[in-house]
Design a protein around this motif. Sequence first.
Motif, short mmCIF file in Angstrom:
data_model
loop_
_atom_site.label_atom_id
_atom_site.label_comp_id
_atom_site.label_asym_id
_atom_site.label_seq_id
_atom_site.Cartn_x
_atom_site.Cartn_y
_atom_site.Cartn_z
N TRP A 1 4.12 -5.84 -8.94
CA TRP A 1 2.70 -6.24 -8.42
C TRP A 1 2.78 -7.45 -7.46
O TRP A 1 3.39 -8.35 -7.96
CB TRP A 1 1.91 -6.52 -9.63
N LYS B 1 -3.93 -8.28 -6.14
CA LYS B 1 -4.99 -7.29 -5.87
C LYS B 1 -4.37 -5.95 -6.28
O LYS B 1 -4.14 -5.64 -7.45
CB LYS B 1 -5.65 -7.47 -4.38
N MET B 2 -4.26 -4.80 -5.02
CA MET B 2 -4.06 -3.69 -5.56
C MET B 2 -2.75 -3.31 -4.86
O MET B 2 -2.45 -2.27 -4.84
CB MET B 2 -5.02 -2.58 -5.08
N SER B 3 -2.12 -4.45 -4.60
CA SER B 3 -0.70 -4.13 -3.60
C SER B 3 0.44 -4.10 -4.52
O SER B 3 0.62 -5.21 -5.43
CB SER B 3 -0.42 -5.21 -2.64
N ASP C 1 -0.39 0.09 -1.14
CA ASP C 1 -1.70 -0.75 -1.37
C ASP C 1 -2.96 0.06 -1.45
O ASP C 1 -3.03 1.62 -1.05
CB ASP C 1 -1.95 -1.71 -0.25
N ALA C 2 -4.30 -0.07 -1.81
CA ALA C 2 -5.28 0.78 -1.85
C ALA C 2 -6.05 0.29 -0.68
O ALA C 2 -6.11 -0.57 0.23
CB ALA C 2 -5.97 0.49 -3.09
N GLY D 1 -8.36 -2.93 -2.33
CA GLY D 1 -7.00 -3.22 -1.72
C GLY D 1 -7.21 -4.06 -0.35
O GLY D 1 -8.29 -4.23 -0.02
#
Length: 138
Positions: A9, A12-14, A27-28, A34
């Motif tokens: 990780w 965030k979402m990465s 990522d998102a 993301g």
Amino acid sequence: MKSTLDLNWTGKMSFEADMSGHKIVLDADPSVGGEDKGVRPKPLMLLALAGCTAMDVVSILKKMRVEIEDFKVRVEADMTEEHPKHYSKMHVIYIFKGKDLPKEKIEKAVNLSDEKYCGVSAVYKKAMELTHEIRIEE
């Protein structure tokens, strides 16, 4: 034979993975938190299938001494609308370009990949419908 992958990780979402010395970033979309720094996980399933079968086909055609000018693999996939969202069908399109390409040898190479060599398609066939077509362009 066992394989291991570490996904780290990075905030965030990465997430980031090192695969054989190559960095892969996931990522998102910003709409879900993301920052669009990398690819989404599910489309990598399409890439895995395309890459696996493409490498098989090129290798087999090389052994058959078939010279191609250009080659592309396109994967089209249908995704379910309900959760968990997943691919319910994939269709592989093999697009060959070259002069006087031997259709029988190309079909044999694609079928060998599909039926015998591509481990990705072998697994996907257990989970969804998997079809293919061949296009030969001069």
